[in-house]
Scaffold this motif. Structure first.
Motif, PDB file in Angstrom:
ATOM      1  N   GLN A 113      78.936   1.968  52.638  1.00  0.00           N
ATOM      2  CA  GLN A 113      77.871   2.705  53.306  1.00  0.00           C
ATOM      3  C   GLN A 113      76.850   3.233  52.300  1.00  0.00           C
ATOM      4  O   GLN A 113      76.377   4.359  52.383  1.00  0.00           O
ATOM      5  N   ASP A 114      76.505   2.386  51.326  1.00  0.00           N
ATOM      6  CA  ASP A 114      75.514   2.717  50.305  1.00  0.00           C
ATOM      7  C   ASP A 114      74.247   1.920  50.567  1.00  0.00           C
ATOM      8  O   ASP A 114      74.306   0.702  50.761  1.00  0.00           O
ATOM      9  N   TYR A 115      73.101   2.612  50.534  1.00  0.00           N
ATOM     10  CA  TYR A 115      71.809   1.982  50.806  1.00  0.00           C
ATOM     11  C   TYR A 115      70.775   2.586  49.869  1.00  0.00           C
ATOM     12  O   TYR A 115      70.722   3.800  49.676  1.00  0.00           O
ATOM     13  N   VAL A 116      69.935   1.712  49.294  1.00  0.00           N
ATOM     14  CA  VAL A 116      68.902   2.170  48.367  1.00  0.00           C
ATOM     15  C   VAL A 116      67.636   1.373  48.636  1.00  0.00           C
ATOM     16  O   VAL A 116      67.685   0.156  48.826  1.00  0.00           O
ATOM     17  N   SER A 117      66.492   2.051  48.647  1.00  0.00           N
ATOM     18  CA  SER A 117      65.203   1.358  48.673  1.00  0.00           C
ATOM     19  C   SER A 117      64.439   1.785  47.422  1.00  0.00           C
ATOM     20  O   SER A 117      64.459   2.956  47.039  1.00  0.00           O
ATOM     21  N   VAL A 118      63.815   0.801  46.780  1.00  0.00           N
ATOM     22  CA  VAL A 118      63.093   1.037  45.529  1.00  0.00           C
ATOM     23  C   VAL A 118      61.654   0.583  45.718  1.00  0.00           C
ATOM     24  O   VAL A 118      61.401  -0.575  46.045  1.00  0.00           O
ATOM     25  N   GLN A 119      60.719   1.488  45.507  1.00  0.00           N
ATOM     26  CA  GLN A 119      59.304   1.141  45.497  1.00  0.00           C
ATOM     27  C   GLN A 119      58.910   0.900  44.053  1.00  0.00           C
ATOM     28  O   GLN A 119      59.297   1.670  43.158  1.00  0.00           O
ATOM     29  N   TYR A 156      67.891   6.954  48.302  1.00  0.00           N
ATOM     30  CA  TYR A 156      69.246   6.440  48.459  1.00  0.00           C
ATOM     31  C   TYR A 156      70.035   7.268  49.460  1.00  0.00           C
ATOM     32  O   TYR A 156      69.747   8.429  49.711  1.00  0.00           O
ATOM     33  N   TRP A 157      71.002   6.571  50.036  1.00  0.00           N
ATOM     34  CA  TRP A 157      71.941   7.170  50.984  1.00  0.00           C
ATOM     35  C   TRP A 157      73.319   6.703  50.553  1.00  0.00           C
ATOM     36  O   TRP A 157      73.611   5.510  50.566  1.00  0.00           O
ATOM     37  N   ASP A 158      74.160   7.619  50.128  1.00  0.00           N
ATOM     38  CA  ASP A 158      75.473   7.294  49.598  1.00  0.00           C
ATOM     39  C   ASP A 158      76.533   7.825  50.549  1.00  0.00           C
ATOM     40  O   ASP A 158      76.828   9.000  50.587  1.00  0.00           O
ATOM     41  N   GLY A 159      77.104   6.924  51.332  1.00  0.00           N
ATOM     42  CA  GLY A 159      78.187   7.289  52.237  1.00  0.00           C
ATOM     43  C   GLY A 159      79.508   6.771  51.716  1.00  0.00           C
ATOM     44  O   GLY A 159      80.429   6.511  52.481  1.00  0.00           O
ATOM     45  N   ARG A 160      79.612   6.623  50.391  1.00  0.00           N
ATOM     46  CA  ARG A 160      80.742   5.959  49.748  1.00  0.00           C
ATOM     47  C   ARG A 160      82.080   6.532  50.163  1.00  0.00           C
ATOM     48  O   ARG A 160      83.071   5.832  50.197  1.00  0.00           O
ATOM     49  N   SER A 161      82.136   7.791  50.485  1.00  0.00           N
ATOM     50  CA  SER A 161      83.411   8.394  50.862  1.00  0.00           C
ATOM     51  C   SER A 161      83.879   7.903  52.219  1.00  0.00           C
ATOM     52  O   SER A 161      85.038   8.033  52.563  1.00  0.00           O
ATOM     53  N   GLY A 162      82.974   7.365  53.002  1.00  0.00           N
ATOM     54  CA  GLY A 162      83.318   6.706  54.248  1.00  0.00           C
ATOM     55  C   GLY A 162      84.129   7.535  55.213  1.00  0.00           C
ATOM     56  O   GLY A 162      83.895   8.719  55.411  1.00  0.00           O
ATOM     57  N   ALA A 163      85.112   6.897  55.801  1.00  0.00           N
ATOM     58  CA  ALA A 163      85.901   7.518  56.874  1.00  0.00           C
ATOM     59  C   ALA A 163      86.650   8.746  56.393  1.00  0.00           C
ATOM     60  O   ALA A 163      86.759   9.736  57.121  1.00  0.00           O
TER      61      ALA A 163
END
Length: 166
Positions: free
Chosen positions: A81-87, A132-139
């Motif tokens: 659940q990791d997402y990153v956008s780079v301009q 960025y959105w870091d949901g690495r810890s998940g459930a």
């Protein structure tokens, strides 16, 4: 969601999140002002926020970049659940030594002659900012966050998000 306040920590976090994601979606502006996205195989992420990709030297994307260097890269790792956008700003480089250094056999289907393929170019993206959105810890984070929220009465926080400037 939490957000680090230290700019250096935010930059490091964004770069750490993308370093192992092998495919990014590159978004460019087309000739009539529309947006075009295509997958690109990530080769290297430098500590200063420079991102490297192989491309053919003469393509629609290289023409679009010549006309408008502003690009967006998006990275996703749904398993974490990791997402990153780079301009950033892009440039097409013809640097045989760098191509040789970055060469990977995964590129051979597009460049059969290897790093010496005549139409091989490097796409260099210099990051300006990243979100960025870091949901690495998940459930498990969701479970512990729910328990913590129930016990403390504070809002549940199961992910971290932030903005980095380069």
């Amino acid at each position: 969601m939490t957000q680090p306040t230290d700019p250096a920590a935010a930059r490091a976090k964004a770069l750490e999140m993308i370093k192992d994601i092998r495919v990014a979606m590159l978004v460019t502006h087309d000739a009539v002002g529309g947006l075009r996205a295509r997958p690109m195989h990530a080769l290297q992420t430098d500590p200063d926020g420079t991102l490297w990709f192989f491309t053919k030297g003469h393509t629609g994307k290289t023409s679009e970049i010549a006309a408008d260097r502003e690009v967006l890269l998006t990275y996703a790792n749904p398993a974490n659940q990791d997402y990153v956008s780079v301009q950033g700003t892009a440039a097409v480089r013809h640097d045989p030594a760098m191509a040789e250094r970055l060469w990977t056999e995964e590129a051979r289907p597009w460049f059969p002659e290897g790093a010496q393929s005549p139409d091989l170019a490097l796409l260099q993206v210099t990051a300006i900012s990243a979100e960025y959105w870091d949901g690495r810890s998940g459930a498990m984070a969701g479970l512990f966050g729910s328990v913590r929220a129930a016990l403390t009465g504070e809002p549940e926080q199961t992910a971290e998000s932030g903005t980095a400037r380069f």
